[in-house]
Design a protein around this motif. Structure first.
Motif, mmCIF file in Angstrom:
data_model
loop_
_atom_site.group_PDB
_atom_site.id
_atom_site.type_symbol
_atom_site.label_atom_id
_atom_site.label_comp_id
_atom_site.label_asym_id
_atom_site.label_seq_id
_atom_site.Cartn_x
_atom_site.Cartn_y
_atom_site.Cartn_z
ATOM 1 N N LYS A 101 24.973 5.988 65.139
ATOM 2 C CA LYS A 101 25.926 5.357 64.959
ATOM 3 C C LYS A 101 26.948 5.357 63.965
ATOM 4 O O LYS A 101 28.241 5.493 64.075
ATOM 5 N N LEU A 102 26.334 6.206 62.632
ATOM 6 C CA LEU A 102 27.047 6.456 61.769
ATOM 7 C C LEU A 102 27.458 8.526 61.714
ATOM 8 O O LEU A 102 28.739 8.348 62.018
ATOM 9 N N ARG A 103 27.051 8.635 62.759
ATOM 10 C CA ARG A 103 27.369 10.407 63.115
ATOM 11 C C ARG A 103 29.169 10.133 64.016
ATOM 12 O O ARG A 103 29.825 10.512 63.696
ATOM 13 N N VAL A 104 28.820 8.839 65.228
ATOM 14 C CA VAL A 104 30.128 8.472 65.937
ATOM 15 C C VAL A 104 31.487 8.080 64.988
ATOM 16 O O VAL A 104 32.566 8.787 64.968
ATOM 17 N N ALA A 105 30.761 7.304 64.110
ATOM 18 C CA ALA A 105 31.709 6.576 62.958
ATOM 19 C C ALA A 105 32.322 7.809 62.640
ATOM 20 O O ALA A 105 33.645 7.208 61.841
ATOM 21 N N ARG A 106 31.665 8.442 62.161
ATOM 22 C CA ARG A 106 32.525 9.631 61.488
ATOM 23 C C ARG A 106 33.206 10.674 62.230
ATOM 24 O O ARG A 106 33.395 11.899 61.910
ATOM 25 N N GLY A 107 33.259 11.093 63.223
ATOM 26 C CA GLY A 107 33.941 12.462 64.535
ATOM 27 C C GLY A 107 32.987 12.591 63.777
ATOM 28 O O GLY A 107 33.952 13.773 64.743
ATOM 29 N N LEU A 108 31.518 12.363 64.076
ATOM 30 C CA LEU A 108 30.844 14.244 64.102
ATOM 31 C C LEU A 108 30.178 14.311 65.665
ATOM 32 O O LEU A 108 29.326 13.382 65.758
ATOM 33 N N SER A 109 30.460 15.906 65.919
ATOM 34 C CA SER A 109 29.688 16.441 67.020
ATOM 35 C C SER A 109 28.363 16.281 66.519
ATOM 36 O O SER A 109 28.171 16.555 65.204
ATOM 37 N N GLN A 110 27.425 16.602 67.667
ATOM 38 C CA GLN A 110 26.356 16.489 67.013
ATOM 39 C C GLN A 110 26.086 18.083 66.704
ATOM 40 O O GLN A 110 24.903 18.609 65.368
ATOM 41 N N GLU A 111 27.101 19.231 67.286
ATOM 42 C CA GLU A 111 26.673 20.695 66.054
ATOM 43 C C GLU A 111 27.892 20.368 65.421
ATOM 44 O O GLU A 111 26.287 20.641 64.068
ATOM 45 N N ARG A 112 28.585 20.216 64.845
ATOM 46 C CA ARG A 112 29.138 19.626 63.232
ATOM 47 C C ARG A 112 27.861 19.162 62.537
ATOM 48 O O ARG A 112 27.375 19.345 61.227
ATOM 49 N N GLU B 288 17.646 -2.351 59.984
ATOM 50 C CA GLU B 288 17.465 -3.071 61.524
ATOM 51 C C GLU B 288 19.386 -3.224 62.029
ATOM 52 O O GLU B 288 20.340 -3.471 60.765
ATOM 53 N N PRO B 289 19.209 -2.787 62.972
ATOM 54 C CA PRO B 289 21.073 -3.496 63.194
ATOM 55 C C PRO B 289 20.910 -5.120 63.551
ATOM 56 O O PRO B 289 20.595 -5.874 62.934
ATOM 57 N N ALA B 290 22.044 -5.235 63.237
ATOM 58 C CA ALA B 290 23.092 -6.756 62.637
ATOM 59 C C ALA B 290 22.747 -7.326 64.161
ATOM 60 O O ALA B 290 22.612 -6.914 65.311
ATOM 61 N N GLU B 291 22.227 -8.726 64.298
ATOM 62 C CA GLU B 291 21.790 -9.135 65.864
ATOM 63 C C GLU B 291 23.097 -9.216 66.214
ATOM 64 O O GLU B 291 24.255 -9.535 66.084
ATOM 65 N N GLY B 292 23.014 -8.739 68.011
ATOM 66 C CA GLY B 292 23.488 -8.735 68.913
ATOM 67 C C GLY B 292 24.550 -7.549 68.499
ATOM 68 O O GLY B 292 25.790 -7.307 69.405
ATOM 69 N N GLU B 293 24.170 -6.723 67.628
ATOM 70 C CA GLU B 293 25.550 -5.887 67.492
ATOM 71 C C GLU B 293 25.197 -4.774 68.926
ATOM 72 O O GLU B 293 23.705 -4.179 69.409
ATOM 73 N N GLU B 294 26.148 -3.993 69.086
ATOM 74 C CA GLU B 294 26.195 -2.774 70.619
ATOM 75 C C GLU B 294 25.315 -1.902 70.564
ATOM 76 O O GLU B 294 25.497 -1.422 68.812
ATOM 77 N N PRO B 295 24.596 -1.366 71.457
ATOM 78 C CA PRO B 295 23.770 0.267 71.247
ATOM 79 C C PRO B 295 25.425 0.910 70.379
ATOM 80 O O PRO B 295 26.007 1.336 71.401
ATOM 81 N N PRO B 296 25.234 2.112 69.240
ATOM 82 C CA PRO B 296 25.678 2.984 69.477
ATOM 83 C C PRO B 296 25.953 3.873 71.392
ATOM 84 O O PRO B 296 25.485 4.057 71.832
ATOM 85 N N THR B 297 27.528 4.354 71.003
ATOM 86 C CA THR B 297 28.220 5.555 72.076
ATOM 87 C C THR B 297 28.236 6.847 72.057
ATOM 88 O O THR B 297 27.801 7.232 70.625
ATOM 89 N N ASN B 298 28.990 7.563 72.521
ATOM 90 C CA ASN B 298 28.852 8.807 71.946
ATOM 91 C C ASN B 298 30.472 8.563 71.775
ATOM 92 O O ASN B 298 30.846 7.947 72.050
ATOM 93 N N LEU B 299 30.955 10.184 71.292
ATOM 94 C CA LEU B 299 32.172 10.410 71.323
ATOM 95 C C LEU B 299 33.297 10.835 72.562
ATOM 96 O O LEU B 299 32.199 10.775 73.233
ATOM 97 N N ARG B 300 33.972 9.911 72.499
ATOM 98 C CA ARG B 300 34.629 10.422 73.304
ATOM 99 C C ARG B 300 35.163 12.155 74.107
ATOM 100 O O ARG B 300 35.243 12.637 72.412
ATOM 101 N N PRO B 301 35.457 12.267 74.454
ATOM 102 C CA PRO B 301 35.954 13.460 75.236
ATOM 103 C C PRO B 301 37.352 14.112 73.967
ATOM 104 O O PRO B 301 38.228 13.218 73.911
ATOM 105 N N GLY B 302 37.279 14.521 73.764
ATOM 106 C CA GLY B 302 38.326 15.334 72.851
ATOM 107 C C GLY B 302 38.615 15.149 71.424
ATOM 108 O O GLY B 302 39.315 15.886 70.612
ATOM 109 N N ARG B 303 37.450 14.092 70.903
ATOM 110 C CA ARG B 303 37.256 13.780 69.765
ATOM 111 C C ARG B 303 36.333 14.610 68.795
ATOM 112 O O ARG B 303 36.118 14.411 67.622
ATOM 113 N N ARG B 304 35.682 15.413 69.035
ATOM 114 C CA ARG B 304 34.969 16.194 68.970
ATOM 115 C C ARG B 304 35.276 17.156 67.908
ATOM 116 O O ARG B 304 35.777 18.127 67.948
ATOM 117 N N GLY B 305 34.387 17.070 66.400
ATOM 118 C CA GLY B 305 34.847 17.378 65.691
ATOM 119 C C GLY B 305 33.628 17.928 65.245
ATOM 120 O O GLY B 305 32.625 17.980 64.943
#
Length: 85
Positions: free
Chosen positions: A13-24, A68-85
């Motif tokens: 969640k935090l990595r994607v929110a900051r626009g970081l790829s796993q590699e970065r 703990e995630p907030a109640e009802g919080e959606e699971p984090p997703t991956n970065l969209r293609p092209g936004r990997r930093g």
């Protein structure tokens, strides 16, 4: 949720929110890219020093990685293609 589940959830969640790829993220934390992937897939036990490095790159406190995630919080997703930093 188990601690490993919480860690996986919050790191992604935090990595994607900051626009970081796993590699970065791994590069900035001075860890192997596969380690970030394994954390997010709940396949690794992480040392406390590595946890601190990950929190530093994500600009959060270590305790936030086990929050703990907030109640009802959606699971984090991956970065969209092209936004990997």
């Amino acid at each position: 949720m188990k601690p490993r589940d919480l860690l996986a959830w919050n790191v992604r969640k935090l990595r994607v929110a900051r626009g970081l790829s796993q590699e970065r993220h791994a590069l900035e934390a001075n860890l192997e890219r596969v380690s970030i992937s394994q954390i997010e897939r709940k396949q690794i036990n992480l040392g406390i020093d590595s946890l601190g490095k990950i929190a530093g790159v994500l600009e959060c406190r270590v305790c936030e990685l086990l929050a703990e995630p907030a109640e009802g919080e959606e699971p984090p997703t991956n970065l969209r293609p092209g936004r990997r930093g």
